[in-house]
Motif scaffolding. Structure first.
Motif, PDB file in Angstrom:
ATOM      1  N   ASP A 109       0.672  -1.079  -0.017  1.00 35.02           N
ATOM      2  CA  ASP A 109       0.139   0.180  -0.170  1.00 35.02           C
ATOM      3  C   ASP A 109       0.770   1.231  -0.116  1.00 35.02           C
ATOM      4  OD1 ASP A 109      -1.960   2.176   0.254  1.00 35.02           O
ATOM      5  OD2 ASP A 109      -2.760   1.122   2.081  1.00 35.02           O
ATOM      6  N   GLY A 110       0.942   1.983  -1.229  1.00 37.03           N
ATOM      7  CA  GLY A 110       1.690   2.868  -1.110  1.00 37.03           C
ATOM      8  C   GLY A 110       0.916   4.309  -1.242  1.00 37.03           C
ATOM      9  N   GLY A 111      -0.298   4.307  -0.440  1.00 39.17           N
ATOM     10  CA  GLY A 111      -0.973   5.673  -0.347  1.00 39.17           C
ATOM     11  C   GLY A 111      -0.475   6.315   0.907  1.00 39.17           C
ATOM     12  N   PHE A 112       0.767   6.974   0.658  1.00 41.63           N
ATOM     13  CA  PHE A 112       1.483   7.636   1.949  1.00 41.63           C
ATOM     14  C   PHE A 112       0.733   8.971   2.053  1.00 41.63           C
ATOM     15  CE2 PHE A 112       5.218   5.138   0.024  1.00 41.63           C
ATOM     16  CZ  PHE A 112       4.895   4.051   0.478  1.00 41.63           C
ATOM     17  N   GLN A 113       1.170   9.612   3.549  1.00 44.55           N
ATOM     18  CA  GLN A 113       0.848  10.896   3.872  1.00 44.55           C
ATOM     19  C   GLN A 113       1.834  11.349   4.600  1.00 44.55           C
ATOM     20  OE1 GLN A 113      -2.565  10.133   6.604  1.00 44.55           O
ATOM     21  NE2 GLN A 113      -3.683   8.953   4.982  1.00 44.55           N
ATOM     22  N   ILE A 114       1.778  12.700   4.876  1.00 48.24           N
ATOM     23  CA  ILE A 114       2.800  13.357   5.859  1.00 48.24           C
ATOM     24  C   ILE A 114       2.065  13.682   7.075  1.00 48.24           C
ATOM     25  CG2 ILE A 114       4.509  15.281   6.284  1.00 48.24           C
ATOM     26  CD1 ILE A 114       4.587  15.321   3.071  1.00 48.24           C
ATOM     27  N   ASP A 115       2.525  13.192   8.350  1.00 51.04           N
ATOM     28  CA  ASP A 115       2.025  13.466   9.707  1.00 51.04           C
ATOM     29  C   ASP A 115       2.485  14.913  10.346  1.00 51.04           C
ATOM     30  OD1 ASP A 115       4.561  13.308  10.699  1.00 51.04           O
ATOM     31  OD2 ASP A 115       4.287  11.454  11.683  1.00 51.04           O
ATOM     32  N   ALA A 116       1.873  14.963  11.322  1.00 53.34           N
ATOM     33  CA  ALA A 116       2.019  16.406  11.825  1.00 53.34           C
ATOM     34  C   ALA A 116       3.353  16.494  12.115  1.00 53.34           C
ATOM     35  CB  ALA A 116       1.257  16.659  13.401  1.00 53.34           C
ATOM     36  N   ASN A 117       4.265  15.831  12.371  1.00 48.13           N
ATOM     37  CA  ASN A 117       5.790  15.972  12.519  1.00 48.13           C
ATOM     38  C   ASN A 117       6.621  15.790  11.330  1.00 48.13           C
ATOM     39  OD1 ASN A 117       5.453  15.735  15.491  1.00 48.13           O
ATOM     40  ND2 ASN A 117       5.359  13.543  15.092  1.00 48.13           N
ATOM     41  N   GLY A 118       5.949  16.060  10.173  1.00 49.67           N
ATOM     42  CA  GLY A 118       6.508  16.185   8.956  1.00 49.67           C
ATOM     43  C   GLY A 118       6.943  14.638   8.255  1.00 49.67           C
ATOM     44  N   GLN A 119       6.786  13.449   8.993  1.00 54.28           N
ATOM     45  CA  GLN A 119       7.340  12.133   8.564  1.00 54.28           C
ATOM     46  C   GLN A 119       6.482  11.631   7.531  1.00 54.28           C
ATOM     47  OE1 GLN A 119       7.797   9.319  11.769  1.00 54.28           O
ATOM     48  NE2 GLN A 119      10.011   9.755  11.903  1.00 54.28           N
ATOM     49  N   LEU A 120       6.950  10.816   6.451  1.00 54.80           N
ATOM     50  CA  LEU A 120       6.135  10.231   5.845  1.00 54.80           C
ATOM     51  C   LEU A 120       5.691   8.704   6.465  1.00 54.80           C
ATOM     52  CD1 LEU A 120       5.643  10.206   2.489  1.00 54.80           C
ATOM     53  CD2 LEU A 120       7.596   8.900   2.385  1.00 54.80           C
ATOM     54  N   VAL A 121       4.267   8.713   6.037  1.00 53.45           N
ATOM     55  CA  VAL A 121       3.804   7.363   6.915  1.00 53.45           C
ATOM     56  C   VAL A 121       2.863   7.033   6.075  1.00 53.45           C
ATOM     57  CG1 VAL A 121       4.194   8.643   9.124  1.00 53.45           C
ATOM     58  CG2 VAL A 121       2.181   8.884   7.879  1.00 53.45           C
ATOM     59  N   THR A 122       2.395   5.780   6.265  1.00 49.90           N
ATOM     60  CA  THR A 122       1.238   5.069   5.885  1.00 49.90           C
ATOM     61  C   THR A 122       0.029   5.607   6.330  1.00 49.90           C
ATOM     62  OG1 THR A 122       1.009   3.387   7.475  1.00 49.90           O
ATOM     63  CG2 THR A 122       2.595   2.864   5.779  1.00 49.90           C
ATOM     64  N   ALA A 123      -1.410   5.059   5.729  1.00 48.55           N
ATOM     65  CA  ALA A 123      -2.669   5.712   6.098  1.00 48.55           C
ATOM     66  C   ALA A 123      -2.874   5.316   7.573  1.00 48.55           C
ATOM     67  CB  ALA A 123      -3.461   4.951   5.233  1.00 48.55           C
ATOM     68  N   ALA A 124      -2.285   3.942   8.091  1.00 46.97           N
ATOM     69  CA  ALA A 124      -2.289   3.657   9.357  1.00 46.97           C
ATOM     70  C   ALA A 124      -1.462   4.643  10.528  1.00 46.97           C
ATOM     71  CB  ALA A 124      -1.978   2.073   9.699  1.00 46.97           C
ATOM     72  N   GLY A 125      -0.377   5.434   9.774  1.00 51.37           N
ATOM     73  CA  GLY A 125       0.216   6.038  10.728  1.00 51.37           C
ATOM     74  C   GLY A 125       1.747   5.655  10.952  1.00 51.37           C
ATOM     75  N   TYR A 126       2.047   4.462  10.187  1.00 48.07           N
ATOM     76  CA  TYR A 126       3.524   3.927  10.322  1.00 48.07           C
ATOM     77  C   TYR A 126       4.461   4.580   9.567  1.00 48.07           C
ATOM     78  CZ  TYR A 126       0.637   0.058  12.396  1.00 48.07           C
ATOM     79  OH  TYR A 126      -0.124  -0.835  12.912  1.00 48.07           O
ATOM     80  N   PRO A 127       5.663   4.956  10.141  1.00 47.74           N
ATOM     81  CA  PRO A 127       6.535   5.539   9.425  1.00 47.74           C
ATOM     82  C   PRO A 127       7.332   4.515   8.243  1.00 47.74           C
ATOM     83  CG  PRO A 127       7.084   5.916  11.604  1.00 47.74           C
ATOM     84  CD  PRO A 127       5.928   4.823  11.430  1.00 47.74           C
ATOM     85  N   VAL A 128       7.347   5.373   6.939  1.00 47.93           N
ATOM     86  CA  VAL A 128       7.718   4.791   5.762  1.00 47.93           C
ATOM     87  C   VAL A 128       9.208   4.779   5.984  1.00 47.93           C
ATOM     88  CG1 VAL A 128       7.695   4.805   3.372  1.00 47.93           C
ATOM     89  CG2 VAL A 128       5.771   5.309   4.486  1.00 47.93           C
ATOM     90  N   MET A 129       9.847   3.570   5.823  1.00 48.59           N
ATOM     91  CA  MET A 129      11.378   3.608   5.926  1.00 48.59           C
ATOM     92  C   MET A 129      12.040   3.910   4.543  1.00 48.59           C
ATOM     93  SD  MET A 129      11.285   3.290   9.246  1.00 48.59           S
ATOM     94  CE  MET A 129      13.002   3.109   9.444  1.00 48.59           C
ATOM     95  N   SER A 130      13.318   4.484   4.716  1.00 52.51           N
ATOM     96  CA  SER A 130      14.402   4.642   3.618  1.00 52.51           C
ATOM     97  C   SER A 130      15.449   3.832   4.159  1.00 52.51           C
ATOM     98  CB  SER A 130      14.692   6.193   3.508  1.00 52.51           C
ATOM     99  OG  SER A 130      15.485   6.440   4.584  1.00 52.51           O
ATOM    100  N   GLU A 131      16.510   3.558   3.262  1.00 56.29           N
ATOM    101  CA  GLU A 131      17.660   2.808   3.671  1.00 56.29           C
ATOM    102  C   GLU A 131      18.276   3.449   4.825  1.00 56.29           C
ATOM    103  OE1 GLU A 131      19.740   2.865  -0.005  1.00 56.29           O
ATOM    104  OE2 GLU A 131      18.531   1.171  -1.057  1.00 56.29           O
TER     105      GLU A 131
END
Length: 247
Positions: A109-131
């Motif tokens: 599921d690549g429907g990402f969002q940016i949360d209140a802290n500016g982090q890239l997260v999933t719809a469920a609020g999990y941080p999306v990880m880079s390398e």
């Protein structure tokens, strides 16, 4: 024999209820991006009738149905254009890596969002990880892009490369809820040549028509078995009543 018939019917009803639960969950996720449909595996369990002598005929074996396990269909869903810069799809194999309270997990599921802290997260609020870890954007950053190899950029420059992985055996992945999977016994490794598409989402791979058809079939079978059990129970009570009058 009547008790055996009821037990066999009840075992099938239990299996059908489990199948109905799975079908209902599939239907509920028809519009969930990257969702993988689930199916149930049943197994025949044979047991000899309770008799003094060992069974000598094939029809002396009582056959029950057992809910053995479930499995996921990991075939790809249909890709659809959304135009949203935070929607990303993986072409071919691979999973996005996210961080959950239980550790790293994987999702399509690549429907990402940016949360209140500016982090890239999933719809469920999990941080999306880079390398290199989570990806964070400042409030004044704009022009977010995802290149085909997973590199994330903005007006501030490159932010990192998404941690896209493949697994050696997708059947070993364990569903955790929120459309993510834990590795389980599967071995995850960095994808060699990921192909990302920005402004695109992968849909669920569940067929609504197939699931609705299966739901109707399961419901009819369940009702038929219920009638057989009811008639068997009526026959048992009638037999007991007759025996009591003749005793």
């Amino acid at each position: 024999m009547m008790e055996n018939a009821q037990l066999i019917g009840l075992s099938q009803q239990m299996a059908l209820r489990r199948r109905m639960d799975v079908i209902a969950n599939n239907i509920a996720n028809l519009q969930t991006s990257g969702f993988r449909g689930e199916s149930v595996v049943f197994e025949e369990y044979q047991m000899a009738k309770a008799e003094m002598n060992a069974p000598s005929r094939a029809d002396s074996i009582i056959s029950y149905v057992v809910d053995r396990a479930s499995y996921r269909d990991h075939s790809a869903g249909t890709m659809r254009q959304t135009g949203s810069p935070l929607d990303v799809a993986i072409g071919g194999q691979g999973f996005f890596t996210v961080e959950t309270p239980d550790g790293p997990a994987y999702t399509r599921d690549g429907g990402f969002q940016i949360d209140a802290n500016g982090q890239l997260v999933t719809a469920a609020g999990y941080p999306v990880m880079s390398e290199g870890g989570p990806i964070t954007f400042a409030a004044d950053e704009s022009g977010i892009t995802f290149s085909a190899d997973g590199t994330v950029s903005s007006s501030a420059g490159e932010k990192g490369r998404l941690a896209i992985v493949t697994v050696d055996d997708v059947s070993l992945l364990k569903a955790q809820g929120d459309n993510v999977f834990a590795a389980g016994d599967a071995v995850a490794q960095p994808a060699e040549d990921p192909r990302l598409m920005q402004g695109v989402l992968e849909g669920s791979n569940v067929s609504g028509v197939t699931q609705m058809t299966d739901m109707v079939s399961v419901n009819r079978t369940y009702q038929s078995i219920a009638k057989i059990i009811e008639r068997t129970d009526e026959l048992r009570r009638s037999t007991l009543s007759t025996l009591s009058r003749n005793s």
